[in-house]
Design an enzyme around this catalytic site. Structure first.
Site, PDB file in Angstrom:
ATOM      1  CD  GLU A  86      93.016  51.573  30.695  1.00 45.59           C
ATOM      2  OE1 GLU A  86      94.233  51.383  30.914  1.00 45.59           O
ATOM      3  OE2 GLU A  86      92.359  50.887  29.912  1.00 45.59           O
ATOM      4  CG  ASP A 117      89.237  50.918  30.027  1.00 44.94           C
ATOM      5  OD1 ASP A 117      89.971  51.852  29.735  1.00 44.94           O
ATOM      6  OD2 ASP A 117      89.640  49.786  30.341  1.00 44.94           O
ATOM      7  CD  GLU A 171      88.379  47.811  26.011  1.00 42.51           C
ATOM      8  OE1 GLU A 171      89.524  47.862  25.539  1.00 42.51           O
ATOM      9  OE2 GLU A 171      87.948  46.837  26.663  1.00 42.51           O
ATOM     10  CG  ASN A 226      87.784  47.184  33.877  1.00 49.06           C
ATOM     11  OD1 ASN A 226      87.530  47.272  35.075  1.00 49.06           O
ATOM     12  ND2 ASN A 226      88.600  46.255  33.391  1.00 49.06           N
ATOM     13  CD  GLU A 241      86.565  42.981  34.121  1.00 51.04           C
ATOM     14  OE1 GLU A 241      86.033  42.663  35.220  1.00 51.04           O
ATOM     15  OE2 GLU A 241      87.700  42.610  33.782  1.00 51.04           O
TER      16      GLU A 241
END
Length: 288
Positions: free
Chosen positions: A105, A107, A109, A124, A134
């Site tokens: 994944e 990311d 966000e 992340n 992160e």
């Protein structure tokens, strides 16, 4: 969903060297063509003849969508305009992900906040089901006032997160020192707008103000220069003669300096400096 069979995994690994020579453009701009609305009971909408997509959140439900294609490496661009006003408690997620218990994944966000307080951009990287990588940033503009371009460049050597063409994070392939890197699982693009007021804003201290609902995020100008993975094969193994510069792209000196500028002035959390979180020593890639 990325195939989890042994044969598919072997095919994927064998394919990587072929990717370096050719590429297929999976290009876009039309949400009807490239995406499907996956949840939200009508709260996700495609408008303007496929040129605009909106997600909405109210107290009963959020909403989301996903790409019709899976990708194995690419440069993905999307313009977003985030929830305006008091967005505390809301999260707008925009990411690439495979499926299964050992998923990969990548990311973005966007963590909402009280009116006048800045959004937090949370990034992340997961590989083989493990994240904990992160980095968080403030932005140097109001991401609710207009559309801005959020990009993921993913090739076998590195992942680069960019905002309006400015790199904010680089995650390099450090497999040589034992750090897993996403390279064997095809991923779809996902996005969702949802309520996360148990953690999203000030650690959950600030709750969603439902009197401000519905909350809406907007999307436009999707573009993917990427390898499409379908039926066990990649579009990049075709006889395409298109340029594939992104497959070996790295940051030049100017972009390295822009990255340093962002990380000096706008980074607010970096797992690679969190010694309290990692008392036994920072992750290996942090010193690579």
């Amino acid at each position: 969903m990325a195939s989890s069979s042994t044969s598919s995994s072997v095919n994927l690994m064998l394919l990587v060297p072929l990717l370096l020579g050719t590429m297929m453009v999976a290009s876009a701009g039309n949400f009807y063509q490239d995406f499907e609305l996956t949840w939200g009971d009508g709260r996700a909408k495609i408008l303007n003849n496929g040129e605009l997509l909106t997600l909405s959140l109210d107290q009963p439900s959020g909403s989301g969508f996903q790409s019709k294609n899976e990708y194995l490496f690419g440069k993905i661009d999307m313009q977003l305009k985030l929830v305006a006003g008091n967005s505390a408690g809301t999260v707008t997620a925009y990411y690439l992900s495979s499926k299964g218990s050992t998923w990969d994944e990548i990311d973005f966000e966007f963590l909402g906040n009280l009116s006048g307080d800045p959004y937090i951009l949370h990034t992340n990287v997961f590989s083989q089901g493990k994240g904990n990588k992160e980095q968080q940033f403030y932005l140097w503009f109001d991401p609710t006032a207009d559309f801005h371009t959020y990009s993921i460049l993913w090739n076998p050597q590195r992942i680069i997160f960019s905002v309006d063409g400015t790199p904010i994070r680089e995650f390099k392939n450090s497999e040589s020192i034992g750090v897993p890197f996403p390279k064997n699982q095809a991923m779809r693009i996902y996005s969702s707008l949802w309520n996360a007021d148990d953690w999203a804003t000030r650690g959950g201290l600030v709750k969603t103000d439902w009197s401000q609902a519905p909350f809406t995020a907007s999307y436009r100008n999707f573009k993917a220069d990427a390898c499409i993975w379908s039926s066990g094969a990649s579009s990049c193994s075709s006889s395409s003669t298109n340029s594939s510069s992104w497959l070996s792209q790295q940051l030049d000196t100017a972009n390295q300096n822009r990255l340093k500028w962002v990380q000096k002035n706008y980074m607010i959390y970096n797992y690679c400096t969190d010694t309290k979180r990692f008392p036994q020593g920072l992750p290996a890639e942090c010193s690579a």
